[in-house]
Design an enzyme around this catalytic site. Structure first.
Site, PDB file in Angstrom:
ATOM      1  CB  SER A 151      -0.894   0.023   1.253  1.00 13.32           C
ATOM      2  OG  SER A 151      -1.548   1.272   1.401  1.00 13.32           O
TER       3      SER A 151
ATOM      4  CE1 TYR B 145      -3.794  -2.078   5.261  1.00  9.64           C
ATOM      5  CE2 TYR B 145      -3.076   0.184   4.852  1.00  9.64           C
ATOM      6  CZ  TYR B 145      -3.548  -1.027   4.380  1.00  9.64           C
ATOM      7  OH  TYR B 145      -3.774  -1.194   3.026  1.00  9.64           O
TER       8      TYR B 145
END
Length: 260
Positions: free
Chosen positions: A149, A166
């Protein structure tokens, strides 16, 4: 068909896609299946997998599914067993399953940290290890595509959701990809990662709601979110013969957000 077009042909290839029942995983499953790969998709919920299977079969794609929790070691082992049983071998592994959890870093719950890392990193590693040992290394070929990401390339802007676990886990995926590419290159295995930017998905809906759609689009030079087609070309590049000399790379598919 020209030789250049044949570079992207996946006829006779097999692929396992985790988190393949919806969102970005389903988009990548469409791409691989449309170009001829035989698929196994996995996710936690059987009903979502059944719906995805019907959707893919309607496109003429050969696909099976396996319900699995990528955050549990025993479930990962069962998924590897099932994938090998259904496909015989795995040419392409797409590690897409992931989770997030929002909380300020100073108050971030340990159990939330562990949940995110168990799926986003530990589970990714264990499944990759299983598939490589049982299929790719013995056959001296393979394509591994990890879904990182842009959150693994930079921090969050002020006012965004607080997702320390995350972001950190996706940063780990980035260097996992580079390190594994170096180690497994002699086996004929390429290891690359896609780093998506802002795509409207179930996981990103909280961030979009928190920051605002217009604000997030303004971060991107292309002034748009990713759509239902935008990961397909990059996925095919990394999965096919067109990408046979590409490994250890992180490709941001983000409308230019990471470039400015």
């Amino acid at each position: 068909m020209s030789a250049t077009r044949n570079l992207f042909d996946l006829d006779g290839r097999t692929a396992l896609i985790t988190g393949g029942s919806r969102g970005l995983g389903l988009q990548m499953a469409e791409a691989l299946g449309d170009y001829g790969a035989r698929l196994v998709i996995s996710a936690r919920k059987s009903e979502e997998l059944e719906k995805a299977q019907a959707h893919l079969q309607a496109r003429g794609i050969a696909v099976d599914w396996v319900a699995a929790d990528g955050g549990r070691d025993e479930s990962i082992a069962a998924l590897a067993d099932a994938a090998m049983d259904k496909l015989g071998h795995v040419d392409i592994l797409v590690n897409n399953a992931g989770a997030s959890w929002g909380a300020p870093a100073e108050d971030y719950p340990t159990e939330a940290w562990d949940k995110v890392f168990n799926l986003n990193m530990r589970g990714l590693f264990l499944l990759t290890q299983q598939i490589a040992k049982r299929s790719m290394i013995p056959r001296q070929r393979g394509r591994i595509i990890n879904i990182a990401s842009i959150a693994g390339l930079r921090g969050n802007p002020p006012g965004a959701m607080k997702t320390i676990a995350y972001n950190t886990s996706k940063g780990a995926v980035v260097n996992f990809t580079r390190t594994l590419a170096g180690e497994w290159g002699p086996y004929g295995i390429t290891v690359n990662a896609l780093a998506p930017g802002f795509f409207p998905t179930k996981m990103s809906q909280g961030l979009i709601a928190s920051v605002g759609e217009d604000t997030l689009k303004a971060f991107a030079p292309l002034q748009r979110f990713g759509d239902e087609e935008d990961l397909k070309g990059a996925t095919l590049l990394f999965a096919s013969e067109a990408g046979k000399h590409i490994t250890g790379q992180i490709l941001a598919v983000d409308g230019g957000v990471s470039a400015v």
